[in-house]
Design a protein around this motif. Structure first.
Motif, PDB file in Angstrom:
ATOM      1  N   LEU A  72       0.809  -1.221   0.000  1.00  0.00           N
ATOM      2  CA  LEU A  72       0.000   0.000   0.000  1.00  0.00           C
ATOM      3  C   LEU A  72       0.843   1.273   0.000  1.00  0.00           C
ATOM      4  O   LEU A  72       0.303   2.378   0.021  1.00  0.00           O
ATOM      5  CB  LEU A  72      -0.985   0.014   1.169  1.00  0.00           C
ATOM      6  N   ARG A  73       2.157   1.117  -0.067  1.00  0.00           N
ATOM      7  CA  ARG A  73       2.999   2.300  -0.217  1.00  0.00           C
ATOM      8  C   ARG A  73       2.803   2.874  -1.609  1.00  0.00           C
ATOM      9  O   ARG A  73       2.657   2.143  -2.582  1.00  0.00           O
ATOM     10  CB  ARG A  73       4.468   1.941  -0.001  1.00  0.00           C
ATOM     11  N   LYS A  74       2.801   4.194  -1.713  1.00  0.00           N
ATOM     12  CA  LYS A  74       2.535   4.858  -2.995  1.00  0.00           C
ATOM     13  C   LYS A  74       3.613   4.585  -4.041  1.00  0.00           C
ATOM     14  O   LYS A  74       3.359   4.709  -5.230  1.00  0.00           O
ATOM     15  CB  LYS A  74       2.417   6.375  -2.806  1.00  0.00           C
ATOM     16  N   ASP A  75       4.817   4.212  -3.619  1.00  0.00           N
ATOM     17  CA  ASP A  75       5.870   3.923  -4.586  1.00  0.00           C
ATOM     18  C   ASP A  75       5.924   2.445  -4.977  1.00  0.00           C
ATOM     19  O   ASP A  75       6.792   2.026  -5.717  1.00  0.00           O
ATOM     20  CB  ASP A  75       7.229   4.387  -4.076  1.00  0.00           C
ATOM     21  N   TYR A  76       4.982   1.660  -4.491  1.00  0.00           N
ATOM     22  CA  TYR A  76       4.907   0.253  -4.875  1.00  0.00           C
ATOM     23  C   TYR A  76       4.316   0.188  -6.286  1.00  0.00           C
ATOM     24  O   TYR A  76       3.329   0.862  -6.571  1.00  0.00           O
ATOM     25  CB  TYR A  76       4.024  -0.519  -3.887  1.00  0.00           C
ATOM     26  N   PRO A  77       4.894  -0.600  -7.191  1.00  0.00           N
ATOM     27  CA  PRO A  77       4.389  -0.640  -8.570  1.00  0.00           C
ATOM     28  C   PRO A  77       2.916  -1.057  -8.637  1.00  0.00           C
ATOM     29  O   PRO A  77       2.495  -1.978  -7.941  1.00  0.00           O
ATOM     30  CB  PRO A  77       5.269  -1.686  -9.250  1.00  0.00           C
ATOM     31  N   LEU A  78       2.153  -0.365  -9.476  1.00  0.00           N
ATOM     32  CA  LEU A  78       0.725  -0.660  -9.588  1.00  0.00           C
ATOM     33  C   LEU A  78       0.449  -2.098 -10.008  1.00  0.00           C
ATOM     34  O   LEU A  78      -0.536  -2.692  -9.607  1.00  0.00           O
ATOM     35  CB  LEU A  78       0.061   0.289 -10.585  1.00  0.00           C
ATOM     36  N   ARG A  79       1.278  -2.656 -10.829  1.00  0.00           N
ATOM     37  CA  ARG A  79       1.085  -4.031 -11.275  1.00  0.00           C
ATOM     38  C   ARG A  79       1.875  -5.018 -10.435  1.00  0.00           C
ATOM     39  O   ARG A  79       1.980  -6.186 -10.777  1.00  0.00           O
ATOM     40  CB  ARG A  79       1.453  -4.177 -12.743  1.00  0.00           C
TER      41      ARG A  79
END
Length: 185
Positions: free
Chosen positions: A156-163
């Motif tokens: 859920l970190r914003k820098d975690y890749p969306l895919r």
């Protein structure tokens, strides 16, 4: 049989005044929402504020509602830190809620556990650890609760890749077996 507390909006301002009087120099902000106040503090001031809200006889915020993590990485307005832990409490005595938003630094996302103040914080802290990587110091059993034990990262970190990072292909897949084909059937 007791009924649920009735919302008492008139009690919000006295609560805010009492918190400001006790923690004024430690408050980073106070925001009035529709039906509650949100008090913002640094991580090190969160537990003392939560204890005060719970233990002060005039306040009595004895009901733990929720605790969650927040990542402000791409938030449009500047914030004190990248991460926050938001704790929501209810005072059955006063019929109002409050939130304590504790800002947690990005480089060392750590904050004192509330599990020894409210037992209900145990699992919600584990969830915030699992999904955001916020460490709760003194937690009785801080381990993953939603993701596999060997999972790397905090989704859920914003820098975690969306895919994702390709981990979906490595998750075990379980297929349902019709009852007629199961060993017991």
């Amino acid at each position: 049989m007791t009924s649920a507390p009735i919302y008492q909006k008139a009690n919000l301002l006295p609560v805010a005044a009492k918190v400001e009087s006790a923690f004024g120099d430690k408050l980073l902000g106070k925001e009035q929402k529709t039906q509650y106040f949100q008090f913002s503090v640094r991580a090190e001031d969160a537990k003392p504020l939560v204890r005060f809200l719970k233990e002060d006889p005039d306040l009595g915020f004895t009901y733990f509602i929720d605790l969650c993590g927040v990542d402000y990485l791409k938030y449009p307005q500047p914030t004190a830190e990248r991460f926050a832990v938001v704790t929501t409490l209810l005072s059955p005595k006063l019929g109002v809620k409050v939130q304590v938003r504790a800002f947690v630094p990005a480089l060392e996302p750590r904050i004192a556990t509330l599990a020894d103040v409210f037992e209900g914080a145990n699992w919600t802290e584990r969830e915030a650890w699992d999904l955001y990587g916020i460490e709760f110091l003194g937690h009785p059993e801080l381990k993953r609760i939603l993701m596999p034990d060997d999972y790397e990262g905090h989704p859920l970190r914003k820098d975690y890749p969306l895919r994702g990072r390709g981990e979906r292909s490595s998750f075990p897949v379980y297929h349902a077996v019709p009852a007629s084909q199961s060993p017991e059937g």
